[in-house]
Enzyme design. Structure first.
Site, mmCIF file in Angstrom:
data_model
loop_
_atom_site.group_PDB
_atom_site.id
_atom_site.type_symbol
_atom_site.label_atom_id
_atom_site.label_comp_id
_atom_site.label_asym_id
_atom_site.label_seq_id
_atom_site.Cartn_x
_atom_site.Cartn_y
_atom_site.Cartn_z
ATOM 1 N N VAL A 323 0.494 -0.913 -0.195
ATOM 2 C CA VAL A 323 0.584 0.438 0.275
ATOM 3 C C VAL A 323 0.852 1.123 0.334
ATOM 4 O O VAL A 323 1.691 1.353 0.503
ATOM 5 C CB VAL A 323 -0.977 -0.498 1.010
ATOM 6 C CG1 VAL A 323 -1.602 0.958 1.332
ATOM 7 C CG2 VAL A 323 -1.756 -1.596 0.776
ATOM 8 N N GLU A 324 0.376 2.190 -1.134
ATOM 9 C CA GLU A 324 1.253 3.201 -1.461
ATOM 10 C C GLU A 324 2.315 4.171 0.196
ATOM 11 O O GLU A 324 2.699 5.152 0.173
ATOM 12 C CB GLU A 324 0.922 4.611 -2.463
ATOM 13 C CG GLU A 324 -0.775 5.038 -1.634
ATOM 14 C CD GLU A 324 -1.860 3.780 -2.524
ATOM 15 O OE1 GLU A 324 -2.320 4.401 -3.343
ATOM 16 O OE2 GLU A 324 -1.073 2.509 -3.011
ATOM 17 N N PHE A 325 1.011 4.217 1.574
ATOM 18 C CA PHE A 325 1.199 4.956 2.577
ATOM 19 C C PHE A 325 2.798 4.337 3.255
ATOM 20 O O PHE A 325 2.567 4.916 3.781
ATOM 21 C CB PHE A 325 0.116 4.699 3.387
ATOM 22 C CG PHE A 325 -1.025 5.079 2.277
ATOM 23 C CD1 PHE A 325 -0.972 6.482 2.134
ATOM 24 C CD2 PHE A 325 -1.992 4.538 2.291
ATOM 25 C CE1 PHE A 325 -2.050 7.638 1.501
ATOM 26 C CE2 PHE A 325 -2.507 5.587 1.580
ATOM 27 C CZ PHE A 325 -2.632 6.529 1.154
#
Length: 537
Positions: A323-325
């Site tokens: 997930v990009e976070f």
């Protein structure tokens, strides 16, 4: 100095024309909402602060009206917004569409990385991310309306190659969030779903002579926190406020789940299964593109169904979902919990994740589409007067080794699945596959020039790009090419000479075929690797 103050006192510290940066993820995660409420309340009472600039990298709000950036959507309060995704904050999105604020829609990863550039007083962010999209200054320069005129992005040339140069942020207020702060301001994130970019935002503002305000749930005594768990050192934090629980949600829909913060593991079989519908069919067909040992990103909405399918099929451990976070491993959560993951293996900072993505670390990404055109261009960022923003879409789609776009063929459709065949009950009212997209969030030309493999998966048809043109390569069983596909497109695509029928098994109630696909790919991969080893021995 006593750093603990009330939210109301914190709002009084913000001056007119302040440039405010925050760090948050999809929805309400990481969002210092108590501070935003206090700023709004002060403005409604005093008409101050006024003419602020507000910067946030990802989608904040809860996909309704009144939270997230909506708290700052008042005429006179916000002059300019620089956002990766205002679409979850409906009033702010409307303000942008109506020209009530200046607005720039930057790629999410660019915003996260600009904070580091600003912190280190570097000359701005230099990257290829955004070339040939609406972000390119030769197209729109990321400007979302006519009120927005200042150029914040330039095209530059280095060694004969084109790059985009994003200007640094002149921020002088940081509003960030953690779980616990000690009385010295040292900040931890043990109950958050990720670390986000709290450190780089705080450092950028502090090095610019500004103030850093942190929202937390709990206060600890000095020297009582594990120093390895401190994500922002106290010397960077000027003030601390303690939030009410209702203003400190962990995701868009829930206050707290220990699995999302990595404090517990859950059995994957407890993750809810998707019903057999168009979304699940699309997720299953897309999941066939997964490769063993691959590092994968899943976008919001339709793509998060891939993780559900992988869990249901028992293959989640065969690849690493991200997930990009800044989250590696586990099973990304879907719907209003998007941005978090069950059973994650590692958490890194937001900007560092985009270093990994931008540098080609992703083997594949699965992303949604709102519009698709004859050239393979995709739009997810602005539809008519509806302002959405790109989120991490541009970074991820331009840097992944393979891109799979996922979406229903039309909006508002209804389907029926019976005997492993698809029947369209209602085609809906809005076409999504049109001559020219309204805004280029993904450039088919960029993909062609860079030999980027791209697939477009719907419930009734699958496309790729050949020689810069959209090509139909598969249709669903039970679907008529003319009646159900071509009639609902604004143009006739190239039709593959060997047009295939989508695997009927993915239209059954129980599929149980993904593991076999992955195992076959593993066997082929092992044979290739063995051949290479033998060839060099």
């Amino acid at each position: 100095m006593n750093k603990i103050i009330s939210a109301k006192q914190a709002a009084q510290l913000i001056k007119d024309r302040a440039v405010i940066g925050t760090s948050a993820s999809s929805g309400l995660a990481g969002l210092p909402e108590e501070l935003l409420i206090a700023i709004r309340d002060r403005f409604l009472e005093e008409k101050h602060p006024k003419d602020i600039t507000f910067i946030h990298s990802s989608g904040i709000g809860n996909n309704s009206e009144g939270r997230g950036a909506d708290l700052l959507a008042y005429e006179g309060l916000t002059k300019r917004i620089i956002s990766g995704h205002p679409g979850f904050s409906h009033r702010m999105a409307r303000f942008i569409a109506e020209g009530k604020v200046e607005a720039y829609l930057f790629p999410q990863g660019a915003i996260a990385q600009i904070w580091r550039s600003t912190a280190g007083r570097k000359p701005g962010l230099i990257t290829k991310i955004g070339l040939k999209t609406y972000v390119d200054p030769r197209v729109q320069g990321a400007k979302a309306n006519a009120k927005t005129t200042e150029d914040l992005i330039d095209v530059i040339e280095i060694d004969g190659e084109e790059w985009l140069h994003y200007h640094n942020f002149p921020a002088n207020v940081a509003i960030i969030r953690g779980s616990t702060a000690d009385v010295h301001g040292n900040l931890t994130t043990e109950r958050e779903i990720a670390n986000f970019e709290i450190l780089s935002v705080a450092t950028a503002v502090k090095n610019n002579g500004g103030i850093v305000i942190a929202q937390v749930e709990h206060i600890a005594e000095a020297h009582s926190l594990d120093p390895k768990q401190v994500k922002v050192p106290g010397v960077l934090v000027d003030y601390i406020i303690v939030s009410k629980p209702e203003n400190h949600y962990q995701t868009m829909k829930r206050y707290y789940h220990p699995a999302f913060s990595g404090e517990m593991k859950v059995p994957t079989e407890s993750i809810p299964k998707m019903p057999l519908n168009a979304r699940k069919i699309i997720a299953r067909r897309a999941a066939k593109e997964l490769e063993p040992d691959a590092v994968v990103n899943l976008g919001v909405g339709m793509p998060d169904g891939v993780s559900s399918v992988a869990a249901e099929e028992g293959v989640s451990d065969e690849f690493t979902l991200t997930v990009e976070f800044g989250i590696f491993g586990g099973v990304p959560a879907s719907g209003y919990d998007f941005g978090s993951s069950f059973n994650a293996e590692a958490y890194i900072d937001h900007a560092s994740m985009f270093d990994f993505y931008d540098g080609g670390g992703l083997d594949a990404t699965f992303l949604g589409f709102a519009q698709l055109d004859r050239y393979g261009n995709v739009n997810v960022s602005q539809l008519g007067s509806k302002v959405i923003g790109p989120g991490g879409f541009i970074n991820i789609s331009q840097s992944s080794k393979k891109v799979v776009f996922m979406g229903t063929f039309t909006n508002g459709l209804k389907v029926e699945v019976e005997n492993n065949e698809l029947t369209i009950i209602d085609h809906g009212e809005t076409r999504k596959i049109i001559n020219d997209v309204e805004q280029i969030t993904f450039s088919g030309k960029f993909a062609t020039e860079n030999n980027l493999p791209v697939l477009y998966v719907t419930e009734r048809a699958v496309f790729d790009v050949e020689n810069g043109q959209l090509r139909l390569i598969e249709i669903a069983p039970g679907i008529d090419l003319e009646r159900d596909v071509l009639r609902w497109m604004d143009f006739t695509p190239i039709i593959a000479d060997d047009l295939q029928v989508m695997d009927p098994a993915i239209f059954s109630e129980e599929w149980k075929g993904l593991k076999k696909i992955i195992d076959e790919k593993k066997e082929k991969k092992n044979k290739r690797n063995n051949a290479i080893v033998q060839g060099t021995s």
